[in-house]
Motif scaffolding. Sequence first.
Motif, PDB file in Angstrom:
ATOM      1  N   THR A 165      10.042  -6.526  12.547  1.00  0.00           N
ATOM      2  CA  THR A 165      11.230  -6.113  11.784  1.00  0.00           C
ATOM      3  C   THR A 165      11.241  -6.775  10.415  1.00  0.00           C
ATOM      4  N   ILE A 166      10.933  -8.063  10.385  1.00  0.00           N
ATOM      5  CA  ILE A 166      10.918  -8.795   9.110  1.00  0.00           C
ATOM      6  C   ILE A 166       9.864  -8.215   8.171  1.00  0.00           C
ATOM      7  N   LEU A 167       8.727  -7.842   8.719  1.00  0.00           N
ATOM      8  CA  LEU A 167       7.663  -7.256   7.897  1.00  0.00           C
ATOM      9  C   LEU A 167       8.121  -5.946   7.268  1.00  0.00           C
ATOM     10  N   ILE A 168       8.759  -5.095   8.072  1.00  0.00           N
ATOM     11  CA  ILE A 168       9.268  -3.820   7.552  1.00  0.00           C
ATOM     12  C   ILE A 168      10.332  -4.064   6.483  1.00  0.00           C
ATOM     13  N   SER A 169      11.275  -4.946   6.803  1.00  0.00           N
ATOM     14  CA  SER A 169      12.393  -5.226   5.889  1.00  0.00           C
ATOM     15  C   SER A 169      11.899  -5.767   4.555  1.00  0.00           C
ATOM     16  N   ALA A 170      11.054  -6.808   4.621  1.00  0.00           N
ATOM     17  CA  ALA A 170      10.595  -7.466   3.394  1.00  0.00           C
ATOM     18  C   ALA A 170       9.750  -6.518   2.538  1.00  0.00           C
ATOM     19  N   SER A 171       8.907  -5.735   3.196  1.00  0.00           N
ATOM     20  CA  SER A 171       8.024  -4.826   2.451  1.00  0.00           C
ATOM     21  C   SER A 171       8.824  -3.779   1.688  1.00  0.00           C
ATOM     22  N   PHE A 172       9.751  -3.138   2.372  1.00  0.00           N
ATOM     23  CA  PHE A 172      10.503  -2.061   1.723  1.00  0.00           C
ATOM     24  C   PHE A 172      11.578  -2.594   0.781  1.00  0.00           C
ATOM     25  N   LEU A 173      12.114  -3.786   1.048  1.00  0.00           N
ATOM     26  CA  LEU A 173      13.059  -4.376   0.094  1.00  0.00           C
ATOM     27  C   LEU A 173      12.344  -4.676  -1.218  1.00  0.00           C
ATOM     28  N   SER A 174      11.125  -5.191  -1.114  1.00  0.00           N
ATOM     29  CA  SER A 174      10.330  -5.441  -2.328  1.00  0.00           C
ATOM     30  C   SER A 174      10.079  -4.142  -3.090  1.00  0.00           C
ATOM     31  N   LEU A 203      11.923  -1.420  -3.025  1.00  0.00           N
ATOM     32  CA  LEU A 203      13.187  -0.954  -3.608  1.00  0.00           C
ATOM     33  C   LEU A 203      13.551  -1.742  -4.861  1.00  0.00           C
ATOM     34  N   LEU A 204      13.336  -3.056  -4.821  1.00  0.00           N
ATOM     35  CA  LEU A 204      13.669  -3.894  -5.982  1.00  0.00           C
ATOM     36  C   LEU A 204      12.738  -3.613  -7.156  1.00  0.00           C
ATOM     37  N   VAL A 205      11.470  -3.378  -6.849  1.00  0.00           N
ATOM     38  CA  VAL A 205      10.516  -3.061  -7.927  1.00  0.00           C
ATOM     39  C   VAL A 205      10.885  -1.742  -8.594  1.00  0.00           C
ATOM     40  N   THR A 206      11.191  -0.727  -7.786  1.00  0.00           N
ATOM     41  CA  THR A 206      11.564   0.572  -8.366  1.00  0.00           C
ATOM     42  C   THR A 206      12.867   0.465  -9.160  1.00  0.00           C
ATOM     43  N   LYS A 207      13.794  -0.356  -8.685  1.00  0.00           N
ATOM     44  CA  LYS A 207      15.042  -0.558  -9.432  1.00  0.00           C
ATOM     45  C   LYS A 207      14.758  -1.225 -10.769  1.00  0.00           C
ATOM     46  N   ILE A 223      11.963  -1.009 -12.470  1.00  0.00           N
ATOM     47  CA  ILE A 223      11.316  -0.001 -13.322  1.00  0.00           C
ATOM     48  C   ILE A 223      12.361   0.931 -13.931  1.00  0.00           C
ATOM     49  N   GLY A 224      13.342   1.346 -13.106  1.00  0.00           N
ATOM     50  CA  GLY A 224      14.387   2.234 -13.589  1.00  0.00           C
ATOM     51  C   GLY A 224      15.251   1.611 -14.667  1.00  0.00           C
ATOM     52  N   LYS A 225      15.477   0.292 -14.562  1.00  0.00           N
ATOM     53  CA  LYS A 225      16.280  -0.396 -15.579  1.00  0.00           C
ATOM     54  C   LYS A 225      15.508  -0.575 -16.876  1.00  0.00           C
ATOM     55  N   LYS A 226      14.225  -0.856 -16.756  1.00  0.00           N
ATOM     56  CA  LYS A 226      13.416  -1.085 -17.945  1.00  0.00           C
ATOM     57  C   LYS A 226      13.159   0.209 -18.721  1.00  0.00           C
ATOM     58  N   ASN A 227      12.997   1.290 -17.995  1.00  0.00           N
ATOM     59  CA  ASN A 227      12.729   2.573 -18.641  1.00  0.00           C
ATOM     60  C   ASN A 227      13.713   3.603 -18.080  1.00  0.00           C
ATOM     61  N   LYS A 228      14.739   3.935 -18.860  1.00  0.00           N
ATOM     62  CA  LYS A 228      15.796   4.829 -18.399  1.00  0.00           C
ATOM     63  C   LYS A 228      15.262   6.199 -17.993  1.00  0.00           C
ATOM     64  N   LYS A 229      14.150   6.612 -18.584  1.00  0.00           N
ATOM     65  CA  LYS A 229      13.589   7.914 -18.250  1.00  0.00           C
ATOM     66  C   LYS A 229      13.005   7.945 -16.836  1.00  0.00           C
ATOM     67  N   LEU A 230      12.745   6.756 -16.289  1.00  0.00           N
ATOM     68  CA  LEU A 230      12.170   6.671 -14.943  1.00  0.00           C
ATOM     69  C   LEU A 230      13.224   6.311 -13.891  1.00  0.00           C
ATOM     70  N   PHE A 231      14.506   6.600 -14.211  1.00  0.00           N
ATOM     71  CA  PHE A 231      15.582   6.279 -13.283  1.00  0.00           C
ATOM     72  C   PHE A 231      15.377   6.978 -11.937  1.00  0.00           C
ATOM     73  N   TRP A 232      14.749   8.158 -11.961  1.00  0.00           N
ATOM     74  CA  TRP A 232      14.582   8.943 -10.741  1.00  0.00           C
ATOM     75  C   TRP A 232      13.713   8.223  -9.715  1.00  0.00           C
ATOM     76  N   ILE A 233      12.864   7.315 -10.178  1.00  0.00           N
ATOM     77  CA  ILE A 233      12.019   6.570  -9.235  1.00  0.00           C
ATOM     78  C   ILE A 233      12.873   5.710  -8.317  1.00  0.00           C
ATOM     79  N   ALA A 274      13.749   6.275  -4.239  1.00  0.00           N
ATOM     80  CA  ALA A 274      13.088   5.213  -3.468  1.00  0.00           C
ATOM     81  C   ALA A 274      13.697   5.012  -2.080  1.00  0.00           C
ATOM     82  N   PRO A 275      15.058   5.026  -1.924  1.00  0.00           N
ATOM     83  CA  PRO A 275      15.613   4.861  -0.575  1.00  0.00           C
ATOM     84  C   PRO A 275      15.174   5.955   0.390  1.00  0.00           C
ATOM     85  N   LEU A 276      15.165   7.205  -0.076  1.00  0.00           N
ATOM     86  CA  LEU A 276      14.760   8.299   0.803  1.00  0.00           C
ATOM     87  C   LEU A 276      13.281   8.186   1.165  1.00  0.00           C
TER      88      LEU A 276
END
Length: 664
Positions: A285-294, A296-300, A302-312, A316-318
């Motif tokens: 469970t920890i492996l799944i949680s940590a991997s996907f949380l990382s 999600l945070l990376v994609t977030k 990216i979206g903040k740094k480049n507004k055009k890539l907000f869709w990433i 990401a959650p889906l």
Amino acid sequence: MVHGTTYAFSVVSTVTSQVNLSLHLQSYTYTGLQLTTRKSHRTLFDLGMDSPAEHSYKVSVPPKKSLTEEFSEAAKEMFLADDPLRQYKDQSGSKKIWLALQYVFPILDWGRHYTVEKFKGDLIAGLTIASLSIPQDIGYSKLANLPPEIGLYSSFVPPLIYPLMGGSRDIAMGPVAVVSLLLGTLLQNEIDPKTNPLEYRRLAFTATFFAGVTQAALGFFRLGFIIEFLSHAAIIGFMAGAAITIALQQLKGFLGIKNFTTNTDIVSVMESIWRSAHHGWNWQTILISASFLSFLLVTKYIGKKNKKLFWISAIAPLISVIVSTLLVYMTRSDKHGVAVVKYIKKGINPPSASLIYFNGPFALKGLKIGVVAGLIGLTEAIAIGRTFAGMKEYQLDGNREMLALGTMNVVGSLTSCYITTGGFGRSAVNSMAGCKTAASNMILSIVVLLTLEFITPLFKYTPRAILSSIVIAAVIGLIDYKSAYSIWKVDKMDFLACLGAFFGVVFASVEYGLLIAVGISLVKIILQATRPKIALLGNLPRTTIYANFEQYPEVTAVPGVVIVRVDSAIYFSNSNYVKNSCNTDLINSATVVVDIDTSGIHALEELFRVLEKRQIQLILVNPGTTVIQKLHLAKFTDLIGEEKIFLTVRDAVKKFAPKEVDSV
């Protein structure tokens, strides 16, 4: 400190006026020079702005109003001061009805101008927020201790209702983290969701119904100012504390802990984690949680740094849900301790009107919970709506929004939904995705409908760990440390409210944090109302302007005159403080006075008598309409003499210090 006998005071005026009291008492300067005492002396009380006019005018008293007129004006000021329908009063009957309907149902207005281009923008935005909302809805329903399908129900019906009555083009409706946590915390204090799930859901629907009634009533009676008592600083602290509390609650799913505390304070949560550290954690469970949380945070990021890539970051959650579900299904991790969703009820919202408690003890409990949760949801939605309206330069009527949100939640309570409002994350995605109208909410609703009808069986192997990761990634954005730092720099009392709300939520509970936030905000208001400041004024060289010494060090004192301004209304709450301040040798500061009541007038009478014994004359300058009318009715003007009421400070100074005026 003024040596000798010095008195400073200030009374009431209209919004466009200031309040100054000048005491013809001493010769002085304020900053850097020694104050010296002179004998001779009169008191000047200025209630208005200075005017450069050379001619003196007498202050007039407006005609007395009847009791009916006073009550009528007070009612209009409270309920109709910002009534947008007033602009239609000159229209014909049928036109007026049509315009009124357009006001209540904005879709009748923008729907007539809807185009294919606008639909394209709304379609893309609706599909984008749906990809974000569906996983979040399932996770947020867990925060509220409700079945996952109820989270989806709450993103189906309410987003259909809001576009009919709401005025925001950008706000996206659905369950939100803070309200879900607050509702879950308050409900489980009354009913255990595990042992009595049906009664728990009934109370949730009851709270949702009363939350909607409260919101709609505030909008209908134009009482939206009530939510302003929860200050911006308090909201910042409350949201940050709630974000940390929500994240801590998700550690149960993140670490795979089976037995977890139901308390929300940080001490109880950390104790529960510590007790389960040796045998309660699941490494898969920890492996799944940590991997996907990382992820999600990376994609977030990216979206903040480049507004055009907000869709990433939006999809990401889906993507996380789909990939993690496939991984669990292929590896059968559910047989090795990885908790999964298992079952989400298929089909659209069943009716729930018969489940609502309209009488009995649970009705009252539902009312209390609904009012609190409804106000928090309302505050969040109005703040978000105003933010995007300001960014895109369109008007948003707060009272109409409250009516729309209230109607939405009342209908939602009748269709198995719990409290919904506008979420900042999904609203930001909606805006950046290019939404043109509120119809993007309808697209979201259609996607959720299809999900409920055809896709819910596919969530059977979705790990609960991924839902925890999605919620944690979503609430991190609620911690606005930049705003908190700005509050600290600007206003320490506001920062105290922010800090109190934060620690109240983190170390006690969500409701205690809310109470602390409101309490500190009210204390601040009371202190400002009971301890008005009084500013010492002087003349700006070569002008007829009298300004504050603290703000304009270059101003000079008028020999033999002390000018003081009270920038606050004089009411029963502060009248004694103002009076006592004028009976000391200290000069105080305050805010603009806009009104006076009988206690304030009584304090003025006492001050007049005290000054009279000391052979100091009290003189009023430019009382506002309301002020002079009340002073006249109370015969205070007769007490001091109408010849001692001036229109400007210049006129008063010209009367008692003509040499100073002539030298300007």
